[in-house]
Design a protein around this motif. Structure first.
Motif, PDB file in Angstrom:
ATOM      1  N   ALA A 267       0.727  -1.151  -0.126  1.00 10.36           N
ATOM      2  CA  ALA A 267       0.130   0.073   0.001  1.00 10.36           C
ATOM      3  C   ALA A 267       0.865   1.185  -0.164  1.00 10.36           C
ATOM      4  O   ALA A 267       0.458   2.425  -0.665  1.00 10.36           O
ATOM      5  CB  ALA A 267      -0.888  -0.127   1.220  1.00 10.36           C
ATOM      6  N   GLY A 268       1.981   1.199   0.828  1.00  8.26           N
ATOM      7  CA  GLY A 268       2.823   2.532   0.895  1.00  8.26           C
ATOM      8  C   GLY A 268       3.501   2.591  -0.543  1.00  8.26           C
ATOM      9  O   GLY A 268       3.435   3.831  -1.051  1.00  8.26           O
ATOM     10  N   LEU A 269       3.861   1.723  -1.313  1.00  9.28           N
ATOM     11  CA  LEU A 269       4.463   1.601  -2.725  1.00  9.28           C
ATOM     12  C   LEU A 269       3.427   2.246  -3.577  1.00  9.28           C
ATOM     13  O   LEU A 269       3.602   3.088  -4.418  1.00  9.28           O
ATOM     14  CB  LEU A 269       5.031   0.426  -2.860  1.00  9.28           C
ATOM     15  N   VAL A 270       2.041   1.777  -3.533  1.00 11.86           N
ATOM     16  CA  VAL A 270       1.240   2.067  -4.397  1.00 11.86           C
ATOM     17  C   VAL A 270       0.704   3.417  -4.216  1.00 11.86           C
ATOM     18  O   VAL A 270       0.649   4.436  -5.238  1.00 11.86           O
ATOM     19  CB  VAL A 270       0.015   1.091  -4.258  1.00 11.86           C
ATOM     20  N   LEU A 271       0.518   3.785  -3.047  1.00 10.90           N
ATOM     21  CA  LEU A 271       0.306   5.140  -2.734  1.00 10.90           C
ATOM     22  C   LEU A 271       1.084   6.296  -3.254  1.00 10.90           C
ATOM     23  O   LEU A 271       0.545   7.170  -3.916  1.00 10.90           O
ATOM     24  CB  LEU A 271      -0.114   5.482  -1.497  1.00 10.90           C
ATOM     25  N   PHE A 272       2.333   6.003  -3.280  1.00  7.40           N
ATOM     26  CA  PHE A 272       3.480   6.991  -3.492  1.00  7.40           C
ATOM     27  C   PHE A 272       3.626   6.984  -5.072  1.00  7.40           C
ATOM     28  O   PHE A 272       4.026   7.794  -5.889  1.00  7.40           O
ATOM     29  CB  PHE A 272       4.767   7.000  -2.833  1.00  7.40           C
TER      30      PHE A 272
ATOM     31  N   THR B  46      17.516  12.348  -1.071  1.00  7.52           N
ATOM     32  CA  THR B  46      17.056  11.944  -2.357  1.00  7.52           C
ATOM     33  C   THR B  46      15.473  12.388  -2.790  1.00  7.52           C
ATOM     34  O   THR B  46      15.135  12.874  -3.657  1.00  7.52           O
ATOM     35  CB  THR B  46      17.128  10.303  -2.528  1.00  7.52           C
ATOM     36  N   ALA B  47      14.728  11.976  -1.754  1.00 10.56           N
ATOM     37  CA  ALA B  47      13.343  12.283  -1.818  1.00 10.56           C
ATOM     38  C   ALA B  47      13.088  13.902  -2.010  1.00 10.56           C
ATOM     39  O   ALA B  47      12.228  14.398  -2.970  1.00 10.56           O
ATOM     40  CB  ALA B  47      12.304  11.922  -0.433  1.00 10.56           C
TER      41      ALA B  47
ATOM     42  N   VAL C  69      11.217   2.344  -0.888  1.00 14.72           N
ATOM     43  CA  VAL C  69      11.664   1.442  -2.225  1.00 14.72           C
ATOM     44  C   VAL C  69      10.902   2.161  -3.377  1.00 14.72           C
ATOM     45  O   VAL C  69      11.836   2.705  -4.324  1.00 14.72           O
ATOM     46  CB  VAL C  69      10.978   0.100  -2.163  1.00 14.72           C
ATOM     47  N   LEU C  70       9.790   2.656  -3.476  1.00 12.84           N
ATOM     48  CA  LEU C  70       9.165   3.418  -4.524  1.00 12.84           C
ATOM     49  C   LEU C  70      10.060   4.708  -4.798  1.00 12.84           C
ATOM     50  O   LEU C  70      10.382   4.994  -6.030  1.00 12.84           O
ATOM     51  CB  LEU C  70       7.528   3.649  -4.439  1.00 12.84           C
ATOM     52  N   VAL C  71      10.118   5.330  -3.736  1.00 12.56           N
ATOM     53  CA  VAL C  71      10.445   6.773  -3.906  1.00 12.56           C
ATOM     54  C   VAL C  71      11.901   6.602  -4.340  1.00 12.56           C
ATOM     55  O   VAL C  71      12.485   7.588  -5.282  1.00 12.56           O
ATOM     56  CB  VAL C  71      10.664   7.628  -2.646  1.00 12.56           C
ATOM     57  N   VAL C  72      13.088   5.758  -3.801  1.00 12.16           N
ATOM     58  CA  VAL C  72      14.105   5.440  -4.437  1.00 12.16           C
ATOM     59  C   VAL C  72      14.162   5.121  -5.953  1.00 12.16           C
ATOM     60  O   VAL C  72      15.127   5.517  -6.848  1.00 12.16           O
ATOM     61  CB  VAL C  72      14.943   4.698  -3.654  1.00 12.16           C
ATOM     62  N   LEU C  73      13.627   4.178  -6.163  1.00  9.72           N
ATOM     63  CA  LEU C  73      13.591   3.548  -7.418  1.00  9.72           C
ATOM     64  C   LEU C  73      12.943   4.552  -8.757  1.00  9.72           C
ATOM     65  O   LEU C  73      13.676   4.618  -9.645  1.00  9.72           O
ATOM     66  CB  LEU C  73      12.542   2.271  -7.638  1.00  9.72           C
ATOM     67  N   LYS C  74      11.945   5.354  -8.288  1.00 12.86           N
ATOM     68  CA  LYS C  74      11.550   6.257  -9.098  1.00 12.86           C
ATOM     69  C   LYS C  74      12.411   7.284  -9.344  1.00 12.86           C
ATOM     70  O   LYS C  74      12.326   8.023 -10.420  1.00 12.86           O
ATOM     71  CB  LYS C  74      10.303   6.853  -8.756  1.00 12.86           C
ATOM     72  N   GLU C  75      13.414   7.719  -8.707  1.00 15.92           N
ATOM     73  CA  GLU C  75      14.464   8.562  -8.973  1.00 15.92           C
ATOM     74  C   GLU C  75      15.519   8.041  -9.573  1.00 15.92           C
ATOM     75  O   GLU C  75      16.262   8.826 -10.403  1.00 15.92           O
ATOM     76  CB  GLU C  75      14.986   9.184  -7.360  1.00 15.92           C
ATOM     77  N   GLU C  76      15.818   6.850  -9.496  1.00 15.70           N
ATOM     78  CA  GLU C  76      17.108   6.185 -10.100  1.00 15.70           C
ATOM     79  C   GLU C  76      16.635   5.401 -11.452  1.00 15.70           C
ATOM     80  O   GLU C  76      17.677   5.370 -12.168  1.00 15.70           O
ATOM     81  CB  GLU C  76      17.616   4.946  -9.077  1.00 15.70           C
TER      82      GLU C  76
END
Length: 251
Positions: free
Chosen positions: A84-89, A159-160, A213-220
């Motif tokens: 849910a945390g990943l999907v929300l962001f 990063t965020a 995980v989502l925030v980092v990977l969407k930046e990378e």
């Protein structure tokens, strides 16, 4: 003020400093992407997989005991919160990217709509509030454990916050950084004043794990980021070494 609370307050103030001054880290504003951002992302992901994910097993056991659910059901519930945390962001990020593309096409301005700023800052403030709350409710409350949490989360915030500021530079500098700083102090204060049940603590850990995980990977991952693999791996490996050192000290 007791020692541990004073220590966590100092850490919360460190987080505040990141939010307030990230715009002055001019060495991050380079093309291709700064190696330091990739390194920070690697450390944050290392923290998720080497600390948060293993702790979820313990929290799943607490969830099972507290609710009476069978262990497989409890584990599924905890990992669903991470999802849910990943999907929300992910949803928030996609809305911002779509808004930015539509405004670029219609107005020639490479900025999302103002409403997207409120969405972005609101989602970020929620995550930051939870992370700051958990400063006072860590499963591993030892000095090395708190230090690793602080370092990993501070680098994650770099990063965020950099990502948020890239979308809304003027609004971030004028309003956003102060909102995030306030969310940090509010989360820390809530952590001192309110002790949630272990079931809820586990849910919060799961939620931030998926979000980070989502925030980092969407930046990378996007090609236009021109991010760096080796600094990312270096950050993850360094964190793994530090985590192994912590285990050695505890043993």
């Amino acid at each position: 003020m007791t020692g541990p609370v004073a220590a966590t307050l100092a850490m919360a103030l460190g987080f505040v400093a990141v939010h307030v001054f990230v715009g002055r880290l001019t060495f991050l504003d380079v093309v291709p992407r700064s190696r330091w951002l990739s390194f920070a992302g690697g450390v944050a992901v290392g923290y998720v997989f080497l600390h948060i994910m293993p702790e979820l097993g313990a929290h799943a056991a607490a969830f099972s005991a507290g609710t009476g659910y069978a262990t497989p059901v409890a584990e599924a519930a905890v990992y669903t919160l991470a999802l849910a945390g990943l999907v929300l962001f992910y949803g928030a990020e996609r809305a911002i990217i779509v808004s930015r593309g539509m405004r670029r096409a219609k107005e020639g301005r490479d900025r999302p709509e103002r409403g997207m700023f409120r969405l972005h800052i609101g989602a970020s403030a929620l995550l930051i509030f939870v992370i700051a709350y958990l400063l006072n409710h860590r499963e591993d409350a030892t000095v090395p454990g708190l230090a690793l949490y602080f370092v990993a989360m501070a680098l994650h915030f770099i990063t965020a916050d950099y990502g948020v500021r890239c979308h809304h530079p003027e609004l971030y500098d004028r309003q956003g950084r102060w909102i995030l700083a306030a969310a940090t102090l509010a989360g820390w204060g809530a952590g001192v004043a309110v002790a949630l049940p272990q079931v809820a603590i586990g849910g919060l850990f799961a939620f931030i794990g998926g979000a980070i995980v989502l925030v980092v990977l969407k930046e990378e991952l996007p090609e236009e980021r021109k991010s760096y693999f080796l600094p990312f791996v270096g950050g993850a490996v360094l964190y793994a070494i530090l985590a192994a050192g912590e285990l050695y000290l505890v043993a």
